[in-house]
Design a protein around this motif. Structure first.
Motif, mmCIF file in Angstrom:
data_model
loop_
_atom_site.group_PDB
_atom_site.id
_atom_site.type_symbol
_atom_site.label_atom_id
_atom_site.label_comp_id
_atom_site.label_asym_id
_atom_site.label_seq_id
_atom_site.Cartn_x
_atom_site.Cartn_y
_atom_site.Cartn_z
ATOM 1 N N LEU A 83 0.855 -1.185 0.000
ATOM 2 C CA LEU A 83 0.000 0.000 0.000
ATOM 3 C C LEU A 83 0.889 1.234 0.000
ATOM 4 C CD1 LEU A 83 -2.708 1.426 0.138
ATOM 5 C CD2 LEU A 83 -2.729 1.048 2.614
ATOM 6 N N THR A 133 -5.721 -5.869 -3.744
ATOM 7 C CA THR A 133 -4.492 -6.089 -4.504
ATOM 8 C C THR A 133 -3.516 -4.956 -4.201
ATOM 9 O OG1 THR A 133 -5.336 -4.862 -6.402
ATOM 10 C CG2 THR A 133 -5.808 -7.224 -6.347
ATOM 11 N N LEU A 165 -2.439 4.908 -3.675
ATOM 12 C CA LEU A 165 -3.462 5.948 -3.600
ATOM 13 C C LEU A 165 -2.813 7.302 -3.832
ATOM 14 C CD1 LEU A 165 -6.347 6.955 -2.848
ATOM 15 C CD2 LEU A 165 -5.569 6.986 -0.454
ATOM 16 N N THR A 182 -1.840 -1.628 -4.108
ATOM 17 C CA THR A 182 -2.522 -0.383 -4.464
ATOM 18 C C THR A 182 -1.668 0.833 -4.111
ATOM 19 O OG1 THR A 182 -4.708 -1.382 -4.106
ATOM 20 C CG2 THR A 182 -4.586 1.024 -4.022
ATOM 21 N N VAL A 191 1.125 -2.715 -9.623
ATOM 22 C CA VAL A 191 0.368 -1.998 -8.599
ATOM 23 C C VAL A 191 -0.708 -1.158 -9.265
ATOM 24 C CG1 VAL A 191 0.499 -0.309 -6.724
ATOM 25 C CG2 VAL A 191 2.397 -1.906 -7.100
ATOM 26 N N GLN A 192 -1.965 -1.275 -8.815
ATOM 27 C CA GLN A 192 -3.010 -0.408 -9.345
ATOM 28 C C GLN A 192 -2.902 0.963 -8.699
ATOM 29 O OE1 GLN A 192 -7.110 -1.209 -8.443
ATOM 30 N NE2 GLN A 192 -6.748 -1.655 -6.281
ATOM 31 N N GLN A 218 3.052 1.017 -11.583
ATOM 32 C CA GLN A 218 2.191 0.338 -12.548
ATOM 33 C C GLN A 218 2.945 -0.779 -13.262
ATOM 34 O OE1 GLN A 218 0.935 3.855 -14.739
ATOM 35 N NE2 GLN A 218 -1.175 3.594 -14.023
ATOM 36 N N TYR A 276 -9.567 -2.983 -3.331
ATOM 37 C CA TYR A 276 -8.264 -2.539 -2.830
ATOM 38 C C TYR A 276 -7.477 -3.689 -2.198
ATOM 39 C CZ TYR A 276 -10.673 1.966 -3.179
ATOM 40 O OH TYR A 276 -11.376 3.057 -3.634
ATOM 41 N N VAL A 293 -4.784 4.476 -7.857
ATOM 42 C CA VAL A 293 -6.116 5.061 -7.688
ATOM 43 C C VAL A 293 -5.958 6.518 -7.270
ATOM 44 C CG1 VAL A 293 -8.300 4.933 -6.443
ATOM 45 C CG2 VAL A 293 -7.040 2.821 -6.968
ATOM 46 N N ILE A 302 -9.714 1.004 2.544
ATOM 47 C CA ILE A 302 -8.735 -0.020 2.169
ATOM 48 C C ILE A 302 -8.528 -0.987 3.331
ATOM 49 C CG2 ILE A 302 -6.324 -0.416 1.512
ATOM 50 C CD1 ILE A 302 -6.437 2.316 0.052
#
Length: 244
Positions: A97, A190, A194, A192, A170-171, A166, A188, A173, A239
């Motif tokens: 995270l 996976t 922020l 992530t 990693v996504q 990315q 969330y 958001v 999250i």
């Protein structure tokens, strides 16, 4: 300004930069144009240090020291290497995270966000080298000491970190009002990252174009926006909820 967290004078700041000191921000007097001042300006550009040009009166408000038109803040922390930190996080068994702060400017908001990040399991905070809030005594105080318990990384631009994350699966958001998608519509669980934007403008347009998802908080009252540190807390705790 406390003397132990600031450097006064052009030559002293030059020496501090060359010695590898963590400089938070440099305040320069408008209109100065001597050779030593130009040398400092070149060094600032080479190192990507956050800088503000201010009137002489502003410098005297900041300090009564013989500042010679230049005052630098010293960061009270050592910043972590971004790629090494990210690699270690991504090798962990739990989903990483990350928190990216795009042009956040208020040091107290910064401190409050750090405190919440430490309470919600954020693995690392990423900030830009210039254009964002410096780490100051107020940041440390508002974070209630949490700043010493979470890695903070500086990158040339938030986009650099975004591309790297990315590319590592990693996504990303972005918290923004410029979307119809709710914070509660995304997964969330996976890895992530922020992205939170500045107090006035939010996440910059260039960064918004690159993120994987955009999400907003539902607003039901007469006020249409939240303080960025409060909004960040709401996102981080969603999250936490999903990952429990």
């Amino acid at each position: 300004m406390s003397k132990n967290t600031h450097i006064y004078g052009t030559r002293a700041i030059i020496e501090a930069i060359n010695a590898g000191k963590e400089i938070g921000k440099i305040y320069l007097q408008k209109g100065l144009n001597n050779p030593l001042f130009k040398e400092l300006e070149l060094l600032i550009r080479d190192h990507g240090i956050s800088t503000s040009y201010v009137p002489q009166e502003k410098l005297y408000k900041l300090s009564d020291q013989n500042h010679q038109g230049a005052i630098a803040t010293i960061s009270p922390i050592q910043f972590a290497d971004f790629e090494a930190t990210a690699e270690a996080i991504l090798m962990s068994e739990k989903p990483g995270l990350f928190l990216l702060l795009d042009q956040l400017t208020d040091v107290r908001n910064f401190g409050a966000i750090i405190r919440t990040a430490a309470c919600t399991g954020v693995d690392a905070i990423i900030i830009p080298k210039s254009g964002g809030a410096p780490v100051t005594d107020d940041t440390v105080k508002t974070s209630a000491g949490a700043i010493f318990n979470i890695p903070i990384c500086k990158v040339d631009h938030i986009k650099d970190a975004l591309f790297y994350l990315q590319g590592s699966g990693v996504q990303v958001v972005a918290a923004t009002e410029k979307t119809e998608d709710s914070i509660y519509d995304l997964d969330y669980t996976t890895p992530t990252a922020l992205v939170m934007g500045s107090e006035g403008k939010g996440v910059t347009a260039g960064v918004l174009k690159l993120v994987d998802h955009k999400a907003k908080l539902p607003m039901t009252g007469s006020i249409s926006s939240l303080n960025v540190s409060v909004a960040c807390g709401a996102f981080l705790y969603e999250i936490v909820r999903q990952r429990r």
